[in-house]
Design a protein around this motif. Structure first.
Motif, PDB file in Angstrom:
ATOM      1  N   ALA A  46       0.916  -1.255  -0.005  1.00 46.66           N
ATOM      2  CA  ALA A  46      -0.234  -0.134   0.088  1.00 46.66           C
ATOM      3  C   ALA A  46       0.831   1.162  -0.055  1.00 46.66           C
ATOM      4  CB  ALA A  46      -0.878  -0.177   1.250  1.00 46.66           C
ATOM      5  N   ALA A  47       1.873   1.166   0.797  1.00 44.23           N
ATOM      6  CA  ALA A  47       3.088   2.292   1.013  1.00 44.23           C
ATOM      7  C   ALA A  47       3.673   2.644  -0.750  1.00 44.23           C
ATOM      8  CB  ALA A  47       4.010   2.297   1.733  1.00 44.23           C
ATOM      9  N   HIS A  48       3.916   1.783  -1.221  1.00 44.67           N
ATOM     10  CA  HIS A  48       4.454   1.632  -2.662  1.00 44.67           C
ATOM     11  C   HIS A  48       3.355   2.202  -3.619  1.00 44.67           C
ATOM     12  CE1 HIS A  48       8.471   0.178  -1.758  1.00 44.67           C
ATOM     13  NE2 HIS A  48       7.854  -0.747  -1.370  1.00 44.67           N
ATOM     14  N   ALA A  49       2.248   1.630  -3.481  1.00 43.12           N
ATOM     15  CA  ALA A  49       1.319   2.222  -4.394  1.00 43.12           C
ATOM     16  C   ALA A  49       1.147   3.798  -4.091  1.00 43.12           C
ATOM     17  CB  ALA A  49      -0.064   1.326  -4.289  1.00 43.12           C
ATOM     18  N   HIS A  50       1.075   4.040  -2.621  1.00 46.38           N
ATOM     19  CA  HIS A  50       0.916   5.539  -2.433  1.00 46.38           C
ATOM     20  C   HIS A  50       1.953   6.416  -3.167  1.00 46.38           C
ATOM     21  CE1 HIS A  50      -0.239   8.972  -0.021  1.00 46.38           C
ATOM     22  NE2 HIS A  50       0.752   9.122   0.282  1.00 46.38           N
ATOM     23  N   ASP A  51       3.249   5.868  -2.900  1.00 44.48           N
ATOM     24  CA  ASP A  51       4.374   6.402  -3.665  1.00 44.48           C
ATOM     25  C   ASP A  51       4.125   6.701  -5.029  1.00 44.48           C
ATOM     26  OD1 ASP A  51       6.049   7.125  -1.406  1.00 44.48           O
ATOM     27  OD2 ASP A  51       7.690   5.913  -2.095  1.00 44.48           O
ATOM     28  N   ALA A  52       3.791   5.691  -5.762  1.00 45.55           N
ATOM     29  CA  ALA A  52       3.306   5.692  -7.288  1.00 45.55           C
ATOM     30  C   ALA A  52       2.353   6.687  -7.695  1.00 45.55           C
ATOM     31  CB  ALA A  52       2.899   4.330  -7.564  1.00 45.55           C
ATOM     32  N   LYS A  53       1.229   6.919  -6.775  1.00 41.25           N
ATOM     33  CA  LYS A  53       0.382   7.871  -6.978  1.00 41.25           C
ATOM     34  C   LYS A  53       0.991   9.209  -6.693  1.00 41.25           C
ATOM     35  CE  LYS A  53      -3.865   9.380  -7.095  1.00 41.25           C
ATOM     36  NZ  LYS A  53      -3.840  10.886  -7.745  1.00 41.25           N
ATOM     37  N   LEU A  54       1.649   9.452  -6.059  1.00 40.28           N
ATOM     38  CA  LEU A  54       2.436  10.801  -5.745  1.00 40.28           C
ATOM     39  C   LEU A  54       3.060  11.083  -6.685  1.00 40.28           C
ATOM     40  CD1 LEU A  54       3.461  10.683  -1.781  1.00 40.28           C
ATOM     41  CD2 LEU A  54       1.688  11.895  -2.584  1.00 40.28           C
ATOM     42  N   GLN A  55       3.803  10.241  -7.343  1.00 41.44           N
ATOM     43  CA  GLN A  55       4.824  10.448  -8.475  1.00 41.44           C
ATOM     44  C   GLN A  55       3.789  10.763  -9.890  1.00 41.44           C
ATOM     45  OE1 GLN A  55       7.211   7.139  -8.093  1.00 41.44           O
ATOM     46  NE2 GLN A  55       9.095   7.925  -8.084  1.00 41.44           N
ATOM     47  N   GLN A  56       2.965  10.166  -9.699  1.00 34.55           N
ATOM     48  CA  GLN A  56       1.774  10.371 -11.002  1.00 34.55           C
ATOM     49  C   GLN A  56       1.328  11.847 -10.693  1.00 34.55           C
ATOM     50  OE1 GLN A  56      -1.286   7.218 -10.807  1.00 34.55           O
ATOM     51  NE2 GLN A  56      -0.623   6.472 -12.578  1.00 34.55           N
ATOM     52  N   ASP A  57       1.096  12.145  -9.487  1.00 35.68           N
ATOM     53  CA  ASP A  57       0.572  13.523  -9.276  1.00 35.68           C
ATOM     54  C   ASP A  57       1.798  14.627  -9.435  1.00 35.68           C
ATOM     55  OD1 ASP A  57      -1.911  12.390  -8.838  1.00 35.68           O
ATOM     56  OD2 ASP A  57      -1.896  12.496  -6.694  1.00 35.68           O
ATOM     57  N   GLY A  58       3.092  14.412  -9.893  1.00 37.24           N
ATOM     58  CA  GLY A  58       3.806  15.406  -9.997  1.00 37.24           C
ATOM     59  C   GLY A  58       5.133  15.312  -9.067  1.00 37.24           C
ATOM     60  N   VAL A  59       4.999  14.566  -7.767  1.00 33.72           N
ATOM     61  CA  VAL A  59       5.996  14.675  -6.818  1.00 33.72           C
ATOM     62  C   VAL A  59       7.457  14.235  -7.348  1.00 33.72           C
ATOM     63  CG1 VAL A  59       6.837  13.770  -4.577  1.00 33.72           C
ATOM     64  CG2 VAL A  59       4.392  14.573  -5.065  1.00 33.72           C
TER      65      VAL A  59
END
Length: 110
Positions: free
Chosen positions: A25-38
């Motif tokens: 879940a934490a890695h999926a959260h990181d992937a979402k943050l990166q998709q959002d431009g982080v």
């Protein structure tokens, strides 16, 4: 929107002690943050740079500061305020896998 520098600290032992579902879940959260431009990356080997009195550049391998946990990665995030920045990083791998994440407001020089 304000920007924040985040520094994640963690080690393999803490990561391995964390339940796989929480890590996933934490890695999926990181992937979402990166998709959002982080802007996010895993820490490589550091180099210290000095230039005393602007006279000559000196370098040394290794970090200047030490920590009980190694630096695992960095990110530059945008958030409305510190509370939102904290919420954003609270579900990242370092935060949930027995590590810690520092959040530093990135101030503009005046």
């Amino acid at each position: 929107m304000p920007k924040f520098v985040t520094i994640g600290y963690g080690d393999q032992e803490g990561y391995d002690r964390t339940a796989p579902a929480i890590r996933d879940a934490a890695h999926a959260h990181d992937a979402k943050l990166q998709q959002d431009g982080v802007l996010m990356g895993i820490a490589g080997a550091p180099v210290q740079v000095r230039n005393p009195d602007a006279s000559h550049v000196e370098t040394a391998d290794g970090s200047f500061m030490t920590s009980p946990l190694p630096v695992a990665g960095f990110a530059i995030i945008e958030a409305a305020d510190l509370a939102e920045a904290v919420e954003m990083v609270s579900r990242t791998p370092c935060a949930v896998a027995q590590g810690v994440v520092e959040v530093w407001p990135l101030m503009q020089p005046s």
